[in-house]
Design a protein around this motif. Structure first.
Motif, PDB file in Angstrom:
ATOM      1  N   GLY A 107      -4.840   2.463  -9.067  1.00  0.00           N
ATOM      2  CA  GLY A 107      -4.032   1.699  -7.712  1.00  0.00           C
ATOM      3  C   GLY A 107      -4.205   0.274  -7.612  1.00  0.00           C
ATOM      4  O   GLY A 107      -3.550  -0.362  -6.780  1.00  0.00           O
TER       5      GLY A 107
ATOM      6  N   THR B 232       3.876   2.336   2.399  1.00  0.00           N
ATOM      7  CA  THR B 232       2.936   2.639   3.723  1.00  0.00           C
ATOM      8  C   THR B 232       3.033   1.448   4.373  1.00  0.00           C
ATOM      9  O   THR B 232       2.865   1.491   5.625  1.00  0.00           O
ATOM     10  CB  THR B 232       1.617   3.362   3.127  1.00  0.00           C
ATOM     11  OG1 THR B 232       1.851   4.424   2.413  1.00  0.00           O
ATOM     12  CG2 THR B 232       0.966   3.710   4.312  1.00  0.00           C
TER      13      THR B 232
ATOM     14  N   VAL C  72       0.771  -1.063   0.071  1.00  0.00           N
ATOM     15  CA  VAL C  72      -0.167   0.020  -0.047  1.00  0.00           C
ATOM     16  C   VAL C  72       1.045   1.132   0.046  1.00  0.00           C
ATOM     17  O   VAL C  72       1.857   1.147   0.806  1.00  0.00           O
ATOM     18  CB  VAL C  72      -0.896   0.204   1.137  1.00  0.00           C
ATOM     19  CG1 VAL C  72      -1.722   1.147   1.269  1.00  0.00           C
ATOM     20  CG2 VAL C  72      -1.980  -1.114   1.385  1.00  0.00           C
ATOM     21  N   LYS C  73       0.696   2.204  -0.644  1.00  0.00           N
ATOM     22  CA  LYS C  73       1.373   3.327  -0.794  1.00  0.00           C
ATOM     23  C   LYS C  73       0.265   4.601  -0.898  1.00  0.00           C
ATOM     24  O   LYS C  73      -0.753   4.745  -1.685  1.00  0.00           O
ATOM     25  CB  LYS C  73       2.156   3.601  -2.060  1.00  0.00           C
ATOM     26  CG  LYS C  73       2.985   4.996  -2.085  1.00  0.00           C
ATOM     27  CD  LYS C  73       3.924   5.033  -0.809  1.00  0.00           C
ATOM     28  CE  LYS C  73       4.581   6.468  -0.890  1.00  0.00           C
ATOM     29  NZ  LYS C  73       5.418   6.655   0.205  1.00  0.00           N
ATOM     30  N   ARG C  74       0.206   5.319   0.090  1.00  0.00           N
ATOM     31  CA  ARG C  74      -0.309   6.550   0.365  1.00  0.00           C
ATOM     32  C   ARG C  74       0.555   7.855   0.259  1.00  0.00           C
ATOM     33  O   ARG C  74       1.389   7.848   1.121  1.00  0.00           O
ATOM     34  CB  ARG C  74      -1.383   6.623   1.550  1.00  0.00           C
ATOM     35  CG  ARG C  74      -2.415   5.671   1.723  1.00  0.00           C
ATOM     36  CD  ARG C  74      -3.421   5.901   2.803  1.00  0.00           C
ATOM     37  NE  ARG C  74      -3.892   4.662   3.316  1.00  0.00           N
ATOM     38  CZ  ARG C  74      -3.417   4.028   4.408  1.00  0.00           C
ATOM     39  NH1 ARG C  74      -2.462   4.494   5.175  1.00  0.00           N
ATOM     40  NH2 ARG C  74      -4.105   2.595   4.414  1.00  0.00           N
TER      41      ARG C  74
ATOM     42  N   LYS D  89      -3.103   0.337  -3.935  1.00  0.00           N
ATOM     43  CA  LYS D  89      -3.918  -0.247  -2.967  1.00  0.00           C
ATOM     44  C   LYS D  89      -3.805  -1.877  -2.975  1.00  0.00           C
ATOM     45  O   LYS D  89      -4.099  -2.412  -3.580  1.00  0.00           O
ATOM     46  CB  LYS D  89      -5.451   0.001  -3.299  1.00  0.00           C
ATOM     47  CG  LYS D  89      -5.763   1.412  -3.451  1.00  0.00           C
ATOM     48  CD  LYS D  89      -7.231   1.604  -3.972  1.00  0.00           C
ATOM     49  CE  LYS D  89      -7.454   2.917  -4.429  1.00  0.00           C
ATOM     50  NZ  LYS D  89      -8.455   3.125  -5.330  1.00  0.00           N
TER      51      LYS D  89
ATOM     52  N   SER E  70      -3.809  11.872   1.616  1.00  0.00           N
ATOM     53  CA  SER E  70      -5.115  11.103   1.623  1.00  0.00           C
ATOM     54  C   SER E  70      -5.069  10.233   0.589  1.00  0.00           C
ATOM     55  O   SER E  70      -6.349   9.431   0.521  1.00  0.00           O
ATOM     56  CB  SER E  70      -6.142  11.883   1.779  1.00  0.00           C
ATOM     57  OG  SER E  70      -6.191  12.942   0.768  1.00  0.00           O
ATOM     58  N   VAL E  71      -4.356  10.435  -0.463  1.00  0.00           N
ATOM     59  CA  VAL E  71      -4.484   9.591  -1.808  1.00  0.00           C
ATOM     60  C   VAL E  71      -3.690   8.253  -1.578  1.00  0.00           C
ATOM     61  O   VAL E  71      -2.697   8.072  -1.334  1.00  0.00           O
ATOM     62  CB  VAL E  71      -3.895  10.498  -2.907  1.00  0.00           C
ATOM     63  CG1 VAL E  71      -4.092   9.788  -4.176  1.00  0.00           C
ATOM     64  CG2 VAL E  71      -4.460  11.813  -2.968  1.00  0.00           C
ATOM     65  N   GLU E  72      -4.553   7.193  -1.861  1.00  0.00           N
ATOM     66  CA  GLU E  72      -4.104   6.188  -2.151  1.00  0.00           C
ATOM     67  C   GLU E  72      -3.709   5.645  -3.456  1.00  0.00           C
ATOM     68  O   GLU E  72      -4.294   5.370  -4.311  1.00  0.00           O
ATOM     69  CB  GLU E  72      -5.062   4.976  -1.446  1.00  0.00           C
ATOM     70  CG  GLU E  72      -4.360   3.748  -0.745  1.00  0.00           C
ATOM     71  CD  GLU E  72      -5.374   2.993  -0.157  1.00  0.00           C
ATOM     72  OE1 GLU E  72      -6.602   2.863  -0.553  1.00  0.00           O
ATOM     73  OE2 GLU E  72      -5.111   2.335   0.890  1.00  0.00           O
TER      74      GLU E  72
END
Lengths: 360, 276
Positions: A210, A56, A10-12, A20, A15-17
């Motif tokens: 994502g 993340t 997961v990379k954020r 996913k 607030s944007v992912e």
């Protein structure tokens, strides 16, 4: 050489992912292409593998090594950027040798590797020049040479051909594939160009928002798209999409109704989308009888000749369909006239209208 | 045809004329100072005299029998030390502003706050500080004072140069096997060399021309050149001849430096070094 594995990555960004929960295994020695529209997370995924972004959550493995928290320099990957990122103050030789100097490779070995890479890429005569004295194609070769001499576990390519003109781009594609065959190193290649993905990849990973939409060989992705997004993203011109309903094995849309093969019968009255690739829309006589659907009346709107084939825009009721017709059948097709066409029934795709998932 | 060529000719002559007027306006004071420095003592206060047999007396007095050479050395020392300090601290700071947006957007300009304040606001605390540190009347005091405005200016100046360097360049270096800091000094710094040179010269000139801080913090034995020049304004009157010599000594390096800064600036901002 090594395979690459991503596990629940997961990379954020705030607030944007961007990525996913992505899990992916890239087998050793393959040429894998990550493809998708801009903002789909493909470049972020590549940068995560390179270590230029930190995950993340999740883990990344190269070979047996967990590289999740390693610095880029310790991952033994080589990367080629879209803008080549050549060091402007260094000569071509120094650019190529730069990574080896960092790793304290002995001088004669550096010289040997630089010469060999330069020979492979045909840039021996440019070694003393500065990057600004090179053409775009030459800069591209230097950037690739810099990656080759490193003899890394994995090559990472971030849209390396998008700054080249069309002709050179096609040439470099072939050359990159040849290099890959000679070196056998695992390569991960990011592009937004579906054609590039189709022609270059052993394996294609189609991404959107994502998430992985589908992965497989180019054939699998092209002929068996898992959902509507993949079907529309891969292939040019885009697959024709006709919304309608299924009842008693018959597809019904306002402009046409088609009996489908028995094995595609679904629950009654289901809202579906029928997908037909433009090359599967043909004059009825072109298709073998057992493969063609009943004929459909259409009006020819525009014929765009590409050479051996033409893209024909047809109107069927309120709907526009694209067909790719071979040039030798074109004499029967004139703009403004009515013709009959049929679909190749073995190559129809059905998608659920709501979820977009392929109906098997 | 003829009318067209004539018009072009007139335009060119007009442009040349304007440039000539500008050139004379700019150069005449220097020329006049040069004349005064060469005048015999009895003609120094006669601006109307243009023809005289030149005398080297003023030059001999200033160069051989005064402390001006030492003050010149002080100015050079202060300028070089300030610039060195400004580059060593300003380049990493500018890089941080450019890459990590340290402190957010407004911080880029906030660092110029000291520069925007009137120097008089800072001079009293600086004076007391230097007094406590027993640094009054030393070049160190002036270096410290100059740093308060030259470090921010150099930093601010360099941010733009770092912004121009594609991120991929240092990312490439990091993938190639270098740490971020190595990537910074092996790849990014050489790429912004024209910017560093321009910033250095710019900072040096700022320090070189300052009289206010230098006068108050080090106005005694360890003067800088501008303070020494002002020193020729004595209670017996202005020693025009010697002052002119000192002024010329002070001006020439700045002129040469501005020439370079201009060329470097054009090179740095016009691409070529950074863009490829």
């Amino acid at each position: 050489m090594a395979d690459v594995r991503l596990e629940h990555v997961v990379k954020r960004f705030g607030s944007v992912e961007a990525v996913k929960d992505l899990s992916l295994r890239i087998p050793d020695g393959t040429f894998t292409v990550l493809v998708g529209p801009s903002g789909c997370g493909k470049t972020t995924t590549l940068r995560l593998i390179a270590g230029l972004e930190t995950v993340t959550s999740g883990r990344i493995f190269i070979g047996d090594q967990d590289v999740t928290h390693l610095e880029p320099k310790d991952r033994n990957v080589a990367m080629v950027f879209q803008n080549y990122a050549l060091y402007p103050h260094l000569s071509v030789w120094e650019n190529i040798a730069f990574g080896l100097l960092a790793r304290k490779v002995p001088k004669p070995e550096i010289e040997r590797r630089v010469q060999r890479a330069a020979a492979m890429l045909g840039i021996q005569h440019l070694l003393d020049r500065k990057p600004r004295q090179l053409s775009g194609g030459q800069q591209q070769r230097v950037a690739i040479g810099r990656a080759i001499v490193r003899e890394p576990n994995v090559f990472l390519f971030d849209e390396p051909l998008s700054n080249l003109d069309a002709k050179l781009r096609v040439e470099m594609r072939t050359e990159l594939l040849k290099l890959h065959r000679d070196l056998g190193t695992t390569a991960i290649y990011v592009t937004h160009d579906q054609e590039e993905a189709m022609t270059m990849g052993d394996r294609i990973v189609v991404m959107a928002q994502g998430e992985i939409q589908q992965q497989g060989t180019p054939r699998e992705v092209y002929f068996h798209p898992r959902n509507r997004f993949v079907a529309e993203f891969i292939g040019s011109p885009t697959m024709n999409m006709i919304p309608g309903t299924l009842a008693q094995g018959v597809f019904r849309a306002p402009e046409l109704s088609l009996p489908l093969a028995a094995d595609v019968a679904r629950e009654e009255g289901q809202a579906v989308v029928l997908g037909v690739r433009p090359e599967d829309v043909q004059l009825p006589q072109v298709l073998p009888p057992e493969r063609r659907t009943p004929s459909i009346a259409a009006t020819v709107e525009v014929v765009e000749l590409l050479g051996s084939r033409a893209i024909v825009a047809l109107r069927v009721g309120e709907r526009e369909l694209k067909a790719v017709i071979e040039e030798r059948h074109l004499e029967q097709i004139r703009e403004g006239e009515s013709i009959e066409v049929a679909f190749d029934r073995t190559r129809l795709h059905l998608f659920d209208a709501l979820s977009g998932a392929r109906l098997p | 045809m003829m009318g067209h060529r004539l018009r072009r000719w007139i335009t060119e002559v007009g442009v040349l004329g304007i440039l000539l007027v500008a050139l004379v306006t700019v150069l005449f004071p220097y020329f006049w100072i040069l004349l005064v420095s060469l005048k015999p003592v009895d003609l120094v206060s006669r601006p109307d005299v243009w023809l005289f047999s030149p005398s080297a007396l003023n030059w001999e007095e200033v160069l051989l029998r005064s402390d001006v050479p030492r003050y010149l050395a002080n100015s050079v020392l202060v300028g070089l030390a300030t610039v060195a300090l400004a580059l060593v601290t300003g380049a990493p700071a500018a890089y941080a502003f450019s890459r990590f947006n340290t402190g957010g957007g407004p911080a880029r300009f906030a660092i110029l706050a000291a520069e925007m304040m009137p120097p008089a606001v800072l001079i009293v605390p600086l004076f007391l500080l230097m007094y406590r540190l027993a640094l009054l009347d030393t070049p160190l005091a002036v270096i410290a004072a100059h740093s308060t405005f030259i470090i921010p200016v150099v930093t601010w100046f360099l941010i733009g140069f770092f912004d121009e360097v594609p991120r991929e360049l240092e990312e490439q270096a990091m993938v190639d096997g270098y740490t971020r800091f190595q990537a910074f000094y092996k790849v990014v710094l050489p790429t912004v060399r024209p910017g560093l040179a321009a910033a250095a010269i710019f900072g040096f000139v700022l320090s070189w021309n300052d009289m206010f801080y230098a006068l108050i913090l080090s106005g005694g034995k360890n003067k800088t050149l501008p303070v020494a020049i002002a020193g020729y304004w004595t209670f017996r009157g202005i020693e025009m001849g010697k002052m002119s010599v000192a002024i010329l000594i002070a001006i020439v390096p700045v002129l040469v430096a501005s020439f370079f800064v201009q060329r470097r600036l054009v090179k740095g901002l016009g691409g070529g070094a950074v863009k490829f």
